[in-house]
Design a protein around this motif. Structure first.
Motif, PDB file in Angstrom:
ATOM      1  N   VAL A 202      43.048  75.504  24.631  1.00  0.00           N
ATOM      2  CA  VAL A 202      43.713  75.500  23.759  1.00  0.00           C
ATOM      3  C   VAL A 202      45.497  74.145  24.576  1.00  0.00           C
ATOM      4  O   VAL A 202      45.021  74.077  25.628  1.00  0.00           O
ATOM      5  N   VAL A 203      45.402  72.898  23.593  1.00  0.00           N
ATOM      6  CA  VAL A 203      46.158  71.871  24.017  1.00  0.00           C
ATOM      7  C   VAL A 203      47.776  72.285  23.395  1.00  0.00           C
ATOM      8  O   VAL A 203      47.582  72.527  22.391  1.00  0.00           O
ATOM      9  N   THR A 204      48.694  71.982  24.234  1.00  0.00           N
ATOM     10  CA  THR A 204      49.857  72.008  23.775  1.00  0.00           C
ATOM     11  C   THR A 204      49.878  70.664  24.324  1.00  0.00           C
ATOM     12  O   THR A 204      49.728  70.230  25.355  1.00  0.00           O
ATOM     13  N   ALA A 205      51.012  69.726  22.590  1.00  0.00           N
ATOM     14  CA  ALA A 205      51.044  68.457  23.025  1.00  0.00           C
ATOM     15  C   ALA A 205      53.325  68.760  22.750  1.00  0.00           C
ATOM     16  O   ALA A 205      53.011  68.875  21.891  1.00  0.00           O
ATOM     17  N   HIS A 206      54.007  67.587  23.465  1.00  0.00           N
ATOM     18  CA  HIS A 206      55.270  67.781  22.974  1.00  0.00           C
ATOM     19  C   HIS A 206      55.131  65.803  22.416  1.00  0.00           C
ATOM     20  O   HIS A 206      55.136  64.899  22.901  1.00  0.00           O
ATOM     21  N   THR A 207      55.916  65.436  21.543  1.00  0.00           N
ATOM     22  CA  THR A 207      56.270  64.280  21.660  1.00  0.00           C
ATOM     23  C   THR A 207      57.812  63.850  22.415  1.00  0.00           C
ATOM     24  O   THR A 207      58.466  64.187  22.600  1.00  0.00           O
ATOM     25  N   ILE A 208      57.354  63.048  23.200  1.00  0.00           N
ATOM     26  CA  ILE A 208      58.051  62.251  23.757  1.00  0.00           C
ATOM     27  C   ILE A 208      58.993  60.631  23.074  1.00  0.00           C
ATOM     28  O   ILE A 208      60.168  60.920  23.499  1.00  0.00           O
ATOM     29  N   ASP A 209      58.155  60.167  22.746  1.00  0.00           N
ATOM     30  CA  ASP A 209      59.224  58.955  21.747  1.00  0.00           C
ATOM     31  C   ASP A 209      57.840  58.743  20.115  1.00  0.00           C
ATOM     32  O   ASP A 209      56.828  58.886  20.323  1.00  0.00           O
ATOM     33  N   PRO A 210      59.120  59.005  19.709  1.00  0.00           N
ATOM     34  CA  PRO A 210      58.685  58.301  18.422  1.00  0.00           C
ATOM     35  C   PRO A 210      57.461  56.968  18.259  1.00  0.00           C
ATOM     36  O   PRO A 210      56.013  57.111  17.394  1.00  0.00           O
ATOM     37  N   ASP A 211      57.989  55.875  19.333  1.00  0.00           N
ATOM     38  CA  ASP A 211      56.742  54.583  19.329  1.00  0.00           C
ATOM     39  C   ASP A 211      55.480  54.971  20.075  1.00  0.00           C
ATOM     40  O   ASP A 211      55.370  55.829  21.202  1.00  0.00           O
ATOM     41  N   PRO A 212      54.538  54.603  20.165  1.00  0.00           N
ATOM     42  CA  PRO A 212      53.084  54.578  21.535  1.00  0.00           C
ATOM     43  C   PRO A 212      53.417  54.138  23.114  1.00  0.00           C
ATOM     44  O   PRO A 212      54.220  53.240  22.765  1.00  0.00           O
ATOM     45  N   TYR A 213      53.334  54.497  23.766  1.00  0.00           N
ATOM     46  CA  TYR A 213      53.803  53.842  24.875  1.00  0.00           C
ATOM     47  C   TYR A 213      52.233  53.462  24.625  1.00  0.00           C
ATOM     48  O   TYR A 213      52.464  52.177  25.799  1.00  0.00           O
ATOM     49  N   VAL A 214      51.525  53.337  24.317  1.00  0.00           N
ATOM     50  CA  VAL A 214      50.006  52.389  25.082  1.00  0.00           C
ATOM     51  C   VAL A 214      48.923  52.400  23.589  1.00  0.00           C
ATOM     52  O   VAL A 214      49.046  53.521  22.911  1.00  0.00           O
ATOM     53  N   THR A 215      48.497  51.955  22.961  1.00  0.00           N
ATOM     54  CA  THR A 215      47.345  51.424  22.373  1.00  0.00           C
ATOM     55  C   THR A 215      46.499  50.648  22.719  1.00  0.00           C
ATOM     56  O   THR A 215      46.153  49.866  22.635  1.00  0.00           O
ATOM     57  N   PHE A 216      45.084  51.370  22.388  1.00  0.00           N
ATOM     58  CA  PHE A 216      43.611  50.800  22.927  1.00  0.00           C
ATOM     59  C   PHE A 216      43.056  49.937  21.494  1.00  0.00           C
ATOM     60  O   PHE A 216      43.536  51.193  20.163  1.00  0.00           O
ATOM     61  N   ILE A 217      43.118  49.089  21.294  1.00  0.00           N
ATOM     62  CA  ILE A 217      42.231  48.774  20.515  1.00  0.00           C
ATOM     63  C   ILE A 217      40.855  48.304  21.091  1.00  0.00           C
ATOM     64  O   ILE A 217      40.557  47.601  21.935  1.00  0.00           O
ATOM     65  N   PHE A 218      39.669  49.241  20.186  1.00  0.00           N
ATOM     66  CA  PHE A 218      38.537  48.733  20.497  1.00  0.00           C
ATOM     67  C   PHE A 218      37.474  47.900  19.685  1.00  0.00           C
ATOM     68  O   PHE A 218      37.547  47.969  18.645  1.00  0.00           O
TER      69      PHE A 218
END
Length: 99
Positions: free
Chosen positions: A4-20
């Motif tokens: 089980v992984v718990t995630a918390h939102t830090i910032d509404p904008d993404p810090y990193v975006t990956f484009i494949f």
């Protein structure tokens, strides 16, 4: 076992975006991104490609309809079954020469 992984939102904008960007393996090898196959691997690849080509041609031939049967033209008044008769004994010899 369940993770089980718990995630918390830090910032509404993404810090990193990956484009494949997907490219053919040949382009990746040319760019030095993917390793080139060794000689033995290249030989195996050629053998497998030839086998695949052969199997595809066999499958295509199996899917093709058989050629239409040719019909034998019969003369008027002659039964079609007279041509299919089996001959018993030696063949009959007809002399067509003028004596």
């Amino acid at each position: 076992m369940v993770d089980v992984v718990t995630a918390h939102t830090i910032d509404p904008d993404p810090y990193v975006t990956f484009i494949f960007k997907y490219r053919p393996i040949e382009m990746l090898m040319a760019g030095g991104i993917a390793p080139r196959p060794t000689d033995s691997q290249a030989e195996e690849i050629r053998a497998l490609e030839n086998k695949l080509k052969m199997l595809r041609s066999k499958a295509k031939a199996a899917e093709a309809p058989p050629p239409p049967r040719k019909k034998v033209k019969t003369e008027p008044g002659v039964s079609e079954y007279s041509f299919r008769r089996k001959h018993n004994g030696p063949p009959e010899i007809i002399d067509l020469t003028d004596d």
